[in-house]
Design an enzyme around this catalytic site. Structure first.
Site, short mmCIF file in Angstrom:
data_model
loop_
_atom_site.label_atom_id
_atom_site.label_comp_id
_atom_site.label_asym_id
_atom_site.label_seq_id
_atom_site.Cartn_x
_atom_site.Cartn_y
_atom_site.Cartn_z
N GLY A 49 44.08 33.81 38.48
CA GLY A 49 43.89 32.90 37.36
C GLY A 49 43.03 33.51 36.28
N GLY A 80 43.48 36.38 34.94
CA GLY A 80 44.33 37.01 33.93
C GLY A 80 44.49 38.51 34.07
N ARG A 95 35.71 43.87 39.62
CA ARG A 95 36.09 45.28 39.63
C ARG A 95 37.48 45.57 39.08
NH1 ARG A 95 39.33 46.10 43.95
NH2 ARG A 95 38.89 48.32 44.23
N THR A 112 39.35 44.91 36.26
CA THR A 112 39.59 45.47 34.92
C THR A 112 39.16 46.93 34.89
OG1 THR A 112 39.31 43.33 33.84
CG2 THR A 112 38.99 45.27 32.46
N VAL A 132 33.60 41.15 33.66
CA VAL A 132 32.88 39.97 33.18
C VAL A 132 32.96 38.75 34.11
CG1 VAL A 132 34.71 38.87 31.83
CG2 VAL A 132 32.34 38.71 31.04
N GLU A 167 32.17 37.75 37.26
CA GLU A 167 30.97 37.21 37.91
C GLU A 167 29.77 37.14 36.98
OE1 GLU A 167 31.07 38.63 42.35
OE2 GLU A 167 32.14 39.99 41.03
#
Lengths: 290, 605, 328
Positions: free
Chosen positions: C46, C48, C88, C90, C284, C286
């Site tokens: 979710g 993305g 991790r 991205t 971004v 967490e």
């Protein structure tokens, strides 16, 4: 889930006949927002379910001879959207608006909420300060009670097995009356009252002299209670900031007495002062501006 | 059961059905009409995922008995598209980035539709009220509210380009040295609409619970109701004899390993000896229907010898405490040492020491776990809600004693995770039941089962002592912490390491000593949850910073400004940071914005 | 009485697993119609990632985002990518996808250099064209792919990435636990009703160093969602236990904030480019939640002078600490 016989009577007489004639554990399905969960979780195992959702003539809100009459199958949304109630009984509007979510308000009924007899009910404290009467019908006739008098503990009422609550009514408060409701929930919506207060104050015309005051507290006892000794602080006196402060202290004492030695006591003792002061101050301001 | 004949309008078509009156509207829509855009998230009318419209009003279909809609008009998300065109709300949700996991989306759109149909010009407060019965765990609601506002514009026929306006709110601080080639960048840095937005707004996205296979069975798990016990005997005879039951499995039926776990293999697939928590799995059932499977669970007889549980982490670390596994409850002790912390405190003018405590927290993704297993041509396939299918595959292969190449795990649409879908949930159960029945088996957790079985955020007890010079320069930090990982390790060893490593915060502290304990108890299992031990650490280091600032008579901003990590700083693990150290920039940017937006900003400067 | 206050919370967060190898891989195939298939093991839950990874592949190949078709998290077809955790994907899968795309791109670049008779190093792919830098020479990608068909060349790539970390020292935990860190600062404004214990978070400013924002809208979504979850952590959410049993297992008693509780969130994206990240990106997911709760705790202190070290600061906890602390 155990099997049950399902009836969807088309009118109240048919409903009363069925209710009177069938045997076994029978339940009235009003909105069902509590009942359906209880059946699914097998907290209750009804043999008969009588669904009033499509029963005619139980959903109305009308003005008659100085009274407001509400059919027991009116949903919370029906009550909230009633201009009559918004104008004449703001306390009921506010309390119904604070209940649950839009989805629940659209489906749950005011009658069901009363009969469910939850300590934290939102509608009952409001109805209590409106001095509302409920009508219980059965094949053998009609009984009428003050709303608080049918509540006999948590999820308990004095209804006979063959009775259905069909109508709630109350006298329309005079023009010199202000009413309101405030509850403390854990979040801004979809929350159950931790404590709540409903209040009605009537003053002598063009004065601040309190002619009548009614205060009801929710979630401090098994059922909502009237705070009569707090009402007495106000009745017959000119409403003032000082008087409100005195009243708030009495309300807190009443709450403390009723809550007993529960872990929530220190919290509720204090926070009920907060919501009471806020509500009474609001009504005070309203009286001033009227 | 005597069925009731009802007629109603469903998505603009008249329908008549005979239905078991016990059936909820939710089940009738999903099972009899295959309208799986109606989602089940909690079964008690609290989450709003099952919202449908009845006569134009939003109602949670889990609280409605099917026959109650007799004579009424019911609308589901599948009924919103007209002539193949999206409803403006659906378009607005896509355009505004209001869709993340998508599980709450259909209910959210319908709740918004009920509003706009009655009130085409709602205020922001009206919108918030209208969707206040629909929980979303991903978005923080901001973009959903914006989507409804955008839909209002679409409905008014104002076809303005919302997406460019939407960008104004966020400021991107470009690095001054941004490469000259930025002209050549085409796709990176653009707020492109996500690939899965469309199907999630139409109800077509298939979560595992929405998938159906021919000949599919339903699986259920028998779970422990006591926190600590020895399993003496399981008798499944009675359950097996129930018509419609196709398999009842216990630990004896596991072909391979009976232990799973992300870091340590300490969690039984099915309890073989010791029950370590409420919710521990004891037996599995596959049956023709959910109801039969539930009844079969009740017919399984389990003999236990109950043991006293240890539920207090401070008790659990004592030598003579009740032991959850083996002969100590301490799974890991982590020691971090940098510099000389005693020396650091000697050089400090101000020292503050405090104790902090945080609680178990639940992920509460709106989609409870679901998995479907099948076994065909020697290959096990599992479709499931998951954050790591390759891990799932390895565990299923070990448990079934099959090569990984014969196990295929496919992620279905996943309705949120936040760390809670990293552990094995339904995967091994669905696989085992499919393996034995040779039929597809679906296991869907109820909300309560999900909460009971899934991991939680670790509660932490942390003592922290921090010293600084009178100029506000941090000199030393000494901390120790105990994390309760509950009955199983899960990601716990990783979490404690991360908490220890991050306890300094983004600050340069020359002398650091940290000791961390990870401890078993008979509490629910704690594992990964968004932040992974760092939220606990951040509460500590940020509170310490403000407390120190007050003692020093400098502002919260100033103490941070004087100590933030920079290129050239060494972290607590003595790692030299060289580039991409943006803490100071975020601090300054946030403070600049605060001056513009917040009341009382002087209080932090 | 209503009191307002503001507070700061800062955080850092190491991207990827701590002091451990945690690689990811990806496969890319470019088809003769200029579309591409990306196979990645990364689970999109979710947040993305399918979108972000497709953006990275599209950028690298110089094709349209819409033409990248992603299949993710299917062990029958996608390579290992590790967990969707530790913020991790991205950074790590992003790099794996970029490398896979670069390998496929190299095939196209080699062919373009051959057809345009120029240096491989000078070939640029963008807008479905191959250009020779500083010249007007170019060829369409469609032509290149047609030529691939003719020559029997398949345009495929695989890539993997493992962040540059070390195991931590057994005695001191010294070492390189993470290849890169995300940073953030939140500032919260709260309103405290000191008589009832009600605490409302009015506004949150959330500044995040993400390295490079691949998709700003998705980042905002993470930040806004993280802020509300962080507010819940500070004020509302707790699993209640009685002898190991969760007494509030449903959403009717384990409460989450609703749309009516939402603070105004002002996301600020700070881009301190990470040299080892795909196009400079870090993570971004967490970090968005971490600074919120401390910012709120500091804001409550700022408003009331009460320091809370136990969370959540429920109405009860606020009232009990404020009015009854001397009773204990």
């Amino acid at each position: 889930m155990q099997e049950f016989k399902y009836f969807a009577p088309s009118d109240i007489n048919q409903a009363l006949k069925i209710l009177d004639s069938v045997k076994g554990d029978k339940r009235i399905l009003a909105g069902g927002t509590d009942l359906v969960i209880a059946i699914r979780e097998r907290k209750i195992n009804p043999e008969v379910v009588i669904d009033l959702k499509n029963t005619q003539n139980l959903n109305y809100i009308k003005q008659e001879n100085g009274y407001i009459k509400i059919g027991s199958m009116s949903t919370f949304t029906d009550v909230i959207e009633s201009e009559l109630i918004k104008r004449k009984a703001r306390v009921l509007h506010e309390s119904c608006y604070s209940m649950g979510s839009p989805q629940i308000r659209n489906w749950a009924t005011i009658g069901g909420n009363i009969i469910n007899a939850s300590p934290a009910t939102d509608s009952v404290p409001a109805l209590m300060v409106l001095d509302a009467t409920v009508k219980l019908e059965s094949v053998s006739g009609i009984r009428e009670f003050k709303v608080q008098d049918i509540l006999k503990g948590i999820n308990k009422t004095n209804l006979n097995e063959n009775e259905i609550l069909t109508e709630i009514s109350f006298k329309i408060p005079s023009e010199n009356t202000v009413t309101g409701f405030r509850k403390l929930g854990r979040r801004a919506a979809l929350s159950i009252a931790r404590i709540s207060i409903a209040c009605l104050i009537e003053v002598e015309e063009n004065t601040m002299r309190c002619r009548d005051a009614r205060i009801a507290l929710g979630a401090v006892a098994k059922n909502p209670i009237r705070a009569t000794s707090a009402e007495e602080v106000l009745i017959g006196k000119d409403i003032s900031q000082k008087l409100i402060d005195d009243c708030v202290e009495v309300i807190s004492e009443i709450a403390v007495k009723n809550i007993g030695n529960r872990p929530s006591l220190p919290f509720k003792r204090q926070s009920i002062k907060g919501i009471s002061r806020e509500l009474l101050n609001r009504l005070y301001m309203e009286l001033w501006s009227n | 059961m005597e069925e009731v004949k009802i007629s109603f309008i469903l998505n603009d078509e008249s329908v008549s059905v005979e239905v078991d009156p016990r059936k909820r509207l939710l089940d009738m829509l999903r099972e009899d009409f295959l309208l799986t855009g109606v989602k089940e998230g909690c079964s008690v009318g609290e989450c709003g995922a099952c919202t449908v419209l009845i006569d134009g009003r939003a109602v949670t279909s889990c609280l409605v008995l099917a026959p109650q809609v007799n004579g009424h008009r019911v609308t589901t998300i599948e009924g919103l598209q007209k002539n193949g065109e999206l409803h403006p709300l659906q378009q607005a949700f896509i355009d505004s980035g209001a869709v993340q996991c998508g599980f709450c989306t259909p209910g959210m759109i319908l709740a918004a539709k009920a509003l706009l149909d009655r009130n085409p010009h709602p205020t922001r407060e009206d919108i918030k009220t209208a969707i206040s019965g629909n929980l979303c765990r991903c978005t923080g609601y901001e973009k959903i509210i914006k989507a409804v506002e955008t839909a209002v514009k679409y409905l008014e026929g104002k076809d303005e380009n919302n997406r460019t306006n939407d960008r104004k709110k966020t400021e991107t601080l470009k690095k001054l040295t941004e490469e000259a080639i930025s002209d050549d960048i085409r796709v990176i840095g653009k707020s492109i609409i996500r690939k899965d937005a469309l199907k999630k707004t139409t109800g077509e996205a298939l979560f595992a619970g929405d998938m159906r296979f021919e000949n599919m069975l339903y699986g259920k798990v028998l779970r422990s109701q006591v926190p600590h016990a020895i399993l003496k005997n399981i008798d499944t005879t009675d359950a097996k004899s129930l018509p419609g039951v196709k398999a009842v499995l216990t630990y004896k039926d596991i072909p391979g390993a009976n232990r799973v776990g992300i870091i340590l293999k300490d969690e039984p697939v099915l309890v073989d000896h010791k029950i370590a928590r409420i919710g521990d799995p004891i037996a599995l059932v596959a049956a023709e229907t959910q109801e039969i499977a539930e009844e079969a669970l009740e017919r399984i007889k389990v003999e236990l010898e109950e043991l006293p549980p240890v539920v207090d982490v401070k008790e659990a670390i004592k030598e003579d405490s009740v032991k959850v596994h083996g002969d100590t409850n301490i799974i890991a002790i982590k020691n971090l040492i940098k510099g000389d912390v005693e020396e650091g405190f000697r050089k400090s003018d101000i020292i503050v020491e405090n104790h902090y405590k945080t609680n178990f927290v639940s992920h509460m993704f709106i989609e409870p776990e679901c998995g479907i297993g099948s076994y065909e041509n020697g290959v096990i396939t599992v479709w499931c809600s998951s954050q790591n299918v390759h891990f799932d595959r390895a565990e299923v292969a070990r448990v079934l004693n099959m090569p990984r190449s014969k196990v295929r795990v496919i992620q279905a649409e996943t309705g949120g995770g936040f760390g809670g879908k990293l552990d094995i949930s339904t995967q091994c159960y669905a696989a085992l039941l499919a393996y034995y029945t040779k039929r597809p088996v679906k296991i869907i957790y109820s909300r309560v089962e999900s909460t009971m079985a899934s991991s939680k955020r670790h509660p932490a007890i942390i003592r922290c002592k921090t010293g600084a010079t009178k100029e506000g320069k941090l000199m030393a930090l000494d901390a120790d912490m105990i994390l309760d990982t509950g009955a199983y390790a899960s990601y716990g060893p990783g979490v404690i390491t991360r908490t220890v490593v991050h306890i300094t915060g983004p600050y340069d502290i020359p002398n650091v000593k940290v000791k961390g304990h990870l401890v078993y108890t008979n509490n629910p299992m704690a594992g990964a949850m968004r932040g992974f031990g760092v939220p606990q650490a951040a509460i500590v280091h940020e509170s310490q910073m403000d407390i120190l600032a007050k003692e020093l008579g400098i502002s919260p901003y100033e103490i941070r400004k004087r100590n933030v990590l920079k290129p050239g700083s060494y972290t607590a693990t003595n790692q030299l940071l060289t580039s991409s150290v943006g803490i100071e920039k975020t601090l300054d940017a946030a403070v600049e914005k605060a001056k513009e937006m917040l009341k009382g900003w002087e209080g932090i400067l | 009485m209503i009191k307002t206050g503001i507070g700061i919370g800062c955080m850092w967060y190491g991207i990827g697993n701590t002091g451990l190898p945690n690689p990811a891989a990806a496969f890319v195939e470019v088809h003769s119609d200029c579309s591409a298939t990306l196979l990645t093991g990364c689970a999109d839950i979710g947040q993305g990632s399918n979108t972000v990874l497709a953006q990275i592949v599209a950028e690298t190949l110089g094709i349209d985002f819409e033409d990248v078709f992603v299949t993710s998290a299917d062990t029958g077809v996608t390579p290992e990518a590790g967990a969707t955790s530790a913020s991790r994907q991205t950074y790590i899968s992003g790099n794996a996808c970029k490398r896979a795309a670069e390998m496929a791109r190299q095939t196209l670049v080699d062919l373009a250099a051959d057809l345009l008779q120029d240096d491989k190093d000078k070939i640029l792919l963008k807008d479905k064209m191959a250009f020779v830098k500083d010249t007007d020479k170019s060829i369409s990608m469609a032509k290149l792919l047609e030529e691939c068909d003719r020559r029997g060349i398949l345009v495929i790539g695989s890539g993997s990435f493992n962040p540059d970390t070390t195991y931590l020292d057994a005695q001191t935990m010294a070492g390189i636990p993470y290849a890169t860190y995300a940073f953030a600062t939140h500032i919260a404004e709260v309103e405290v009703n000191t008589e009832t214990g009600e605490i409302k978070v009015k506004k949150i400013i959330a500044a995040h160093d993400v390295g490079k924002a691949v998709n700003p809208s998705l980042i905002e979504g993470q930040i806004e969602g993280g802020c509300l979850m962080g507010a819940g952590y500070a004020l509302l959410e707790e699993v209640l236990l009685s002898n190991g049993r969760i007494t509030n297992p449903n959403l009717s008693n384990y409460l989450l904030f609703t749309a009516k509780d939402v603070p105004e969130v002002y996301p600020i994206i700070v881009e301190e480019k990470e040299e080892t990240g795909p196009y400079g990106a870090k993570g971004v997911g967490e970090p968005s939640l971490i600074p919120t709760a401390p910012a709120i705790l500091n804001a409550i202190y700022n408003a009331t002078g009460e320091r809370f070290t136990d969370i959540p600061v429920t109405q009860e906890r606020f009232i009990e600490q404020t009015y009854y602390k001397f009773d204990k």
